[in-house]
Design a protein around this motif. Structure first.
Motif, PDB file in Angstrom:
ATOM      1  N   PHE A 108      -0.546   5.396   2.966  1.00 36.22           N
ATOM      2  CA  PHE A 108      -1.118   4.213   2.185  1.00 36.22           C
ATOM      3  C   PHE A 108      -1.900   4.658   1.004  1.00 36.22           C
ATOM      4  N   TYR A 109      -1.977   3.827   0.138  1.00 36.60           N
ATOM      5  CA  TYR A 109      -2.988   4.115  -1.149  1.00 36.60           C
ATOM      6  C   TYR A 109      -4.235   4.191  -0.709  1.00 36.60           C
ATOM      7  N   ASN A 110      -4.890   3.642   0.712  1.00 32.52           N
ATOM      8  CA  ASN A 110      -6.183   4.025   1.073  1.00 32.52           C
ATOM      9  C   ASN A 110      -6.449   5.141   0.985  1.00 32.52           C
ATOM     10  N   GLU A 111      -5.653   6.014   1.210  1.00 32.46           N
ATOM     11  CA  GLU A 111      -5.826   7.656   1.394  1.00 32.46           C
ATOM     12  C   GLU A 111      -5.790   8.300   0.100  1.00 32.46           C
ATOM     13  N   HIS A 112      -5.809   7.791  -0.888  1.00 32.64           N
ATOM     14  CA  HIS A 112      -5.322   8.449  -2.211  1.00 32.64           C
ATOM     15  C   HIS A 112      -6.344   9.290  -2.480  1.00 32.64           C
ATOM     16  N   ASP A 113      -7.744   8.752  -2.481  1.00 33.10           N
ATOM     17  CA  ASP A 113      -8.982   9.957  -2.842  1.00 33.10           C
ATOM     18  C   ASP A 113      -8.893  11.277  -1.905  1.00 33.10           C
ATOM     19  N   GLY A 142       8.013   5.260  13.306  1.00 31.72           N
ATOM     20  CA  GLY A 142       7.592   3.948  13.087  1.00 31.72           C
ATOM     21  C   GLY A 142       7.192   3.613  12.077  1.00 31.72           C
ATOM     22  N   ASP A 143       7.094   4.543  11.009  1.00 30.30           N
ATOM     23  CA  ASP A 143       6.401   4.045   9.768  1.00 30.30           C
ATOM     24  C   ASP A 143       7.228   3.022   8.906  1.00 30.30           C
ATOM     25  N   ALA A 144       6.462   2.051   8.273  1.00 27.71           N
ATOM     26  CA  ALA A 144       7.252   0.824   7.532  1.00 27.71           C
ATOM     27  C   ALA A 144       7.892   1.695   6.350  1.00 27.71           C
ATOM     28  N   ALA A 145       7.329   2.753   5.735  1.00 25.57           N
ATOM     29  CA  ALA A 145       8.000   3.426   4.483  1.00 25.57           C
ATOM     30  C   ALA A 145       9.530   3.694   5.056  1.00 25.57           C
ATOM     31  N   PRO A 197       0.871  -1.274   0.002  1.00 27.69           N
ATOM     32  CA  PRO A 197      -0.023   0.203  -0.112  1.00 27.69           C
ATOM     33  C   PRO A 197       0.799   1.173   0.095  1.00 27.69           C
ATOM     34  N   GLN A 198       2.412   1.180   0.131  1.00 27.48           N
ATOM     35  CA  GLN A 198       2.927   2.266   0.300  1.00 27.48           C
ATOM     36  C   GLN A 198       3.118   3.109  -1.078  1.00 27.48           C
ATOM     37  N   PRO A 241      -4.901  18.549  -9.500  1.00 22.80           N
ATOM     38  CA  PRO A 241      -4.043  18.272 -10.551  1.00 22.80           C
ATOM     39  C   PRO A 241      -2.444  18.432 -10.134  1.00 22.80           C
ATOM     40  N   ASP A 242      -2.373  19.128  -9.055  1.00 24.71           N
ATOM     41  CA  ASP A 242      -0.905  19.511  -8.595  1.00 24.71           C
ATOM     42  C   ASP A 242      -0.263  18.213  -7.768  1.00 24.71           C
ATOM     43  N   LEU A 243      -1.104  17.263  -7.514  1.00 25.71           N
ATOM     44  CA  LEU A 243      -0.731  16.185  -6.750  1.00 25.71           C
ATOM     45  C   LEU A 243       0.060  15.109  -7.598  1.00 25.71           C
ATOM     46  N   GLY A 244       1.378  14.898  -6.979  1.00 24.84           N
ATOM     47  CA  GLY A 244       2.153  13.986  -7.807  1.00 24.84           C
ATOM     48  C   GLY A 244       2.118  12.466  -6.782  1.00 24.84           C
ATOM     49  N   PHE A 245       2.331  11.689  -7.475  1.00 19.90           N
ATOM     50  CA  PHE A 245       2.114  10.175  -6.682  1.00 19.90           C
ATOM     51  C   PHE A 245       3.133   9.156  -7.439  1.00 19.90           C
ATOM     52  N   VAL A 246       3.759   8.262  -6.644  1.00 14.76           N
ATOM     53  CA  VAL A 246       4.342   7.146  -7.021  1.00 14.76           C
ATOM     54  C   VAL A 246       3.805   5.886  -6.111  1.00 14.76           C
ATOM     55  N   ALA A 247       3.434   4.947  -6.619  1.00 10.44           N
ATOM     56  CA  ALA A 247       3.137   3.663  -5.691  1.00 10.44           C
ATOM     57  C   ALA A 247       4.527   2.632  -5.951  1.00 10.44           C
ATOM     58  N   TRP A 248       4.587   2.402  -4.584  1.00  7.37           N
ATOM     59  CA  TRP A 248       5.790   1.451  -4.591  1.00  7.37           C
ATOM     60  C   TRP A 248       5.804   0.000  -5.525  1.00  7.37           C
TER      61      TRP A 248
END
Length: 335
Positions: free
Chosen positions: A186-191, A140-143, A113-114, A199-206
């Motif tokens: 986490f990708y959960n919070e993507h929306d 303590g984040d897994a990322a 989900p990272q 449109p200013d949001l940049g994103f990369v899924a692990w």
């Protein structure tokens, strides 16, 4: 025949009810579960099963404790401070390498989900622009623990970024105020982020850059499992059943979650669950069992952690997990 007065009958009936209630109460054995973070949609099935009384029916008096990161959850379960917990699998691998006594019995996120988020207006177009930037996330984040693996896959010097401690709730605000350049989440919070930044949001899924390690998984303390195999089997059966029920109809699960955890937006949690179902689905969860691990993937995750992060004490990755407590007839739908 002697006929008892109504008052005596009432007293006897009340006593019988109390005795029955006492027997039911003592039948349920205490069990505590530590979450990876505060309750959100990915935990809704557990709250749903608890609200429906399914754990109690299985003889389990379940206590759910909010967590503060996969690292703490894995540590607590591994030391016996919690019977069960939820933790990111690579984090659990590192914990076992340090001597933690735990075993994974069900995967929740079959896909990682990272993800990293940034603002395009900051001049960042992708991971190649991360060098010299500030990444905000909890310690303590897994990322943060798995950062060396991401850096290796994207040809970044692991020491080229600065990590800033943030609570999960402060991530969006910190990105918006530009006190950090990048946040992990986490990708959960993507929306939620899409609505906030457009449109200013940049994103990369692990998972899209070659780091598709197993995510959140249910862990049990090894000694507790050895002493209580039937109780753990019942817990796994109820939990697997609950996740399957929530995949079919999330509405009652959302009700149970929001009744137990305050301050949650139902719309946001509903969006999250839509993303979570994507993360739960892979060939193994759809063809073997909902929550099942693939041994080859577990081995690959172990080798990734060992080679890029290191382990204090190597171990056989086959000992890290088991699918023995899952019902093979319960599967994740293909769509």
């Amino acid at each position: 025949m002697r006929i008892r007065p109504p008052a005596v009958l009432s007293a006897l009936a009340a006593a019988a009810l109390l005795a029955t209630a006492g027997t039911a109460a003592t039948a349920a054995e205490p069990m505590n579960l530590m979450l990876n973070w505060t309750p959100t949609a990915d935990h809704a099935p557990i709250y749903f099963a608890k609200a429906k009384g399914w754990y109690t029916e299985a003889g389990i008096d379940l206590t759910i404790e909010a967590g503060k990161g996969s690292a703490l959850s894995a540590q607590r379960v591994g030391s016996g401070g919690a019977n069960l917990g939820i933790a990111d699998l690579p984090t659990a691998i590192q914990a076992v390498g340090k001597g933690a006594d735990l075993k994974a019995i069900m995967v929740i996120y079959a896909n990682s989900p990272q993800g990293f988020y940034w603002l395009k207006s900051s001049g960042i177009n992708g991971p190649k622009d991360f060098a010299g930037r500030k990444i905000g996330n909890p310690p303590g984040d897994a990322a943060r623990l798995m950062w060396p693996a991401f850096a290796k896959k994207t040809s970044i010097d692991p020491a080229a970024v600065n990590f800033v401690n943030l609570s999960p709730q402060a991530k969006v605000g910190a990105l918006k105020s530009k006190s950090v350049d990048i946040i992990s989440d986490f990708y959960n919070e993507h929306d939620l982020k899409v609505r906030e930044f457009g449109p200013d949001l940049g994103f990369v899924a692990w998972r899209n850059v070659g780091v598709n390690v197993y995510g959140n998984s249910l862990m049990v303390n090894g000694a507790y499992l050895a002493a209580n195999p039937e109780r753990v089997k019942k817990f796994a059966a109820v939990t697997q059943r609950a996740y399957s029920a929530c995949v079919k109809d999330f509405a009652p699960c959302l009700d149970a979650l929001t009744a137990s955890a305050s301050g949650l937006s139902p719309d946001n949690q509903r969006d999250q669950w839509g993303r979570i179902k994507q993360l739960m689905r892979d060939d193994t969860t759809t063809k073997v069992a909902l929550g099942a691990f693939d041994g080859g993937r577990v081995k690959a995750d172990y080798e990734l952690v060992q080679s890029l992060i290191g382990l204090d004490k190597p171990f056989d990755p086959a000992q890290l997990y088991t699918n023995d407590y899952l019902d093979k007839s319960v599967r994740m739908p293909a769509e």
